[in-house]
Design an enzyme around this catalytic site. Sequence first.
Site, PDB file in Angstrom:
ATOM      1  N   GLN A  92      38.761 -11.037  56.141  1.00  9.66           N
ATOM      2  CA  GLN A  92      39.018  -9.651  55.720  1.00  9.66           C
ATOM      3  C   GLN A  92      40.508  -9.438  55.500  1.00  9.66           C
ATOM      4  O   GLN A  92      40.921  -8.375  55.052  1.00  9.66           O
ATOM      5  CB  GLN A  92      38.534  -8.681  56.807  1.00  9.66           C
ATOM      6  CG  GLN A  92      37.050  -8.748  57.076  1.00  9.66           C
ATOM      7  CD  GLN A  92      36.695  -8.015  58.355  1.00  9.66           C
ATOM      8  OE1 GLN A  92      36.456  -6.824  58.352  1.00  9.66           O
ATOM      9  NE2 GLN A  92      36.670  -8.735  59.466  1.00  9.66           N
ATOM     10  N   HIS A 124      38.742  -8.693  51.099  1.00  8.62           N
ATOM     11  CA  HIS A 124      39.446  -7.420  50.846  1.00  8.62           C
ATOM     12  C   HIS A 124      40.650  -7.557  49.921  1.00  8.62           C
ATOM     13  O   HIS A 124      41.478  -6.656  49.868  1.00  8.62           O
ATOM     14  CB  HIS A 124      39.859  -6.770  52.176  1.00  8.62           C
ATOM     15  CG  HIS A 124      38.682  -6.321  52.994  1.00  8.62           C
ATOM     16  ND1 HIS A 124      38.762  -5.986  54.328  1.00  8.62           N
ATOM     17  CD2 HIS A 124      37.381  -6.148  52.655  1.00  8.62           C
ATOM     18  CE1 HIS A 124      37.560  -5.632  54.774  1.00  8.62           C
ATOM     19  NE2 HIS A 124      36.705  -5.737  53.778  1.00  8.62           N
ATOM     20  N   CYS A 159      48.105  -2.504  28.684  1.00  2.81           N
ATOM     21  CA  CYS A 159      47.915  -1.098  28.316  1.00  2.81           C
ATOM     22  C   CYS A 159      49.069  -0.206  28.781  1.00  2.81           C
ATOM     23  O   CYS A 159      49.074   0.985  28.492  1.00  2.81           O
ATOM     24  CB  CYS A 159      46.579  -0.577  28.862  1.00  2.81           C
ATOM     25  SG  CYS A 159      46.603  -0.306  30.636  1.00  2.81           S
TER      26      CYS A 159
HETATM   27  P1  OAD Z   1      40.989  -4.272  63.462  1.00  2.00           P
HETATM   28  O1  OAD Z   1      42.374  -3.795  63.667  1.00  2.00           O
HETATM   29  O2  OAD Z   1      39.932  -3.255  63.296  1.00  2.00           O
HETATM   30  O3  OAD Z   1      40.561  -5.216  64.677  1.00  2.00           O
HETATM   31  C1  OAD Z   1      41.401  -6.248  65.121  1.00  2.00           C
HETATM   32  C2  OAD Z   1      40.707  -6.967  66.260  1.00  2.00           C
HETATM   33  O4  OAD Z   1      41.492  -8.092  66.621  1.00  2.00           O
HETATM   34  C3  OAD Z   1      40.517  -6.126  67.519  1.00  2.00           C
HETATM   35  O5  OAD Z   1      39.152  -6.180  67.909  1.00  2.00           O
HETATM   36  C4  OAD Z   1      41.418  -6.816  68.562  1.00  2.00           C
HETATM   37  O6  OAD Z   1      40.855  -6.780  69.862  1.00  2.00           O
HETATM   38  C5  OAD Z   1      41.452  -8.234  68.032  1.00  2.00           C
HETATM   39  N1  OAD Z   1      42.639  -9.016  68.421  1.00  2.00           N
HETATM   40  C6  OAD Z   1      43.903  -8.579  68.695  1.00  2.00           C
HETATM   41  N2  OAD Z   1      44.710  -9.597  68.982  1.00  2.00           N
HETATM   42  C7  OAD Z   1      43.961 -10.728  68.902  1.00  2.00           C
HETATM   43  C8  OAD Z   1      44.222 -12.131  69.093  1.00  2.00           C
HETATM   44  N3  OAD Z   1      45.439 -12.569  69.423  1.00  2.00           N
HETATM   45  N4  OAD Z   1      43.188 -12.997  68.931  1.00  2.00           N
HETATM   46  C9  OAD Z   1      41.951 -12.559  68.595  1.00  2.00           C
HETATM   47  N5  OAD Z   1      41.639 -11.264  68.405  1.00  2.00           N
HETATM   48  C10 OAD Z   1      42.630 -10.366  68.563  1.00  2.00           C
HETATM   49  O7  OAD Z   1      41.027  -5.286  62.212  1.00  2.00           O
HETATM   50  P2  OAD Z   1      39.829  -5.774  61.295  1.00  2.00           P
HETATM   51  O8  OAD Z   1      38.572  -5.919  62.068  1.00  2.00           O
HETATM   52  O9  OAD Z   1      40.314  -6.957  60.551  1.00  2.00           O
HETATM   53  O10 OAD Z   1      40.387  -3.195  55.537  1.00  2.00           O
HETATM   54  O11 OAD Z   1      39.700  -4.563  60.304  1.00  2.00           O
HETATM   55  C11 OAD Z   1      38.793  -4.640  59.248  1.00  2.00           C
HETATM   56  C12 OAD Z   1      39.332  -3.958  58.029  1.00  2.00           C
HETATM   57  O12 OAD Z   1      39.740  -2.617  58.348  1.00  2.00           O
HETATM   58  C13 OAD Z   1      40.605  -4.561  57.454  1.00  2.00           C
HETATM   59  O13 OAD Z   1      40.338  -5.663  56.598  1.00  2.00           O
HETATM   60  C14 OAD Z   1      41.201  -3.432  56.690  1.00  2.00           C
HETATM   61  C15 OAD Z   1      41.020  -2.338  57.713  1.00  2.00           C
HETATM   62  O14 OAD Z   1      41.013  -1.047  57.210  1.00  2.00           O
HETATM   63  C16 OAD Z   1      40.937  -2.943  54.353  1.00  2.00           C
HETATM   64  O15 OAD Z   1      42.136  -2.895  54.193  1.00  2.00           O
HETATM   65  C17 OAD Z   1      39.942  -2.730  53.266  1.00  2.00           C
END
Ligand code: OAD
Length: 249
Positions: A92, A124, A159
């Site tokens: 993502q 994404h 464009c």
């Molecule tokens: P989030 O910020 O929602 O979640 C990040 C996750 O990473 C959390 O559950 C943390 O606990 C975990 N985390 C933090 N540090 C870590 C580490 N060192 N090792 C493993 N895990 C760790 O991010 P995403 O789930 O990626 O979309 O968010 C999904 C989407 O929401 C993104 O792609 C973005 C955002 O809006 C778009 O931009 C379309």
Amino acid sequence: MRSADRILVLTGAGISAESGVPTFREALEGYWSRYRPEDLATPSAFRRDPHKVWTWYHERREMVRDCAPNAAHRALARWTSADPERRVLFTQNVDGLHDRALDELNEAPHRGGTPEAARPRTLHGDLFGVRCSTCAWKTRHLEPLDPSTLETLPHCPDCGALARPAVVWFGENLDPGILDSAFVEAERASVCLVVGTSALVQPAALLPRVVARGGGAVIEVNPDPTPLSAQSAVCLPAPAGSVLPALLD
Ligand code: OAD
């Protein structure tokens, strides 16, 4: 994992946290704890104030440029490129750090460049991509942008319209080809390794659930529990940078 025929990996912002890239939903440092997504990451935000949106993306591009892949990206790069047909990575993240880890690995003198099959598929979009806000023109723009005015930002050569970041915003559809291939992989995978995602954003968060529904095992790597934890066969509650090298090597 040893006996699994096909393994789907899904990563999120948490895998880049140890590289210094902020996540989205964590308290204090997460982007969506500091800003409102509807001001920065929606088509209507761009229509309302393209300069503000571009300024934020410019800052993120420059911040990511100064970051490097960490031990988790590198472990995944080694492991997926050892068997790219059966170990498929969907991310993502738009930061390009999986690609940079692969490139570092394959730039070693005895390697012949990164095979296409080993490339992560980005759900994404790409922080370093720009595309026309009106027509279909699209390119990669690696050089720093000049966001001082709208005129100094990239414009479409076809464009003339203002270009926009080639990322997926809230309310937009994912690339149908990538999304279809993700669901095909999820139907076929017997293991889903989920790393560093809150598993809250659809449709990406459905992928592990499709694997689980088909009888596959979900393995979650995340220091904190998520809505996926209860459906996971194994939860490894620690940072990806220490878990993935141990698990995959
Ligand atoms: P989030 O910020 O929602 O979640 C990040 C996750 O990473 C959390 O559950 C943390 O606990 C975990 N985390 C933090 N540090 C870590 C580490 N060192 N090792 C493993 N895990 C760790 O991010 P995403 O789930 O990626 O979309 O968010 C999904 C989407 O929401 C993104 O792609 C973005 C955002 O809006 C778009 O931009 C379309």
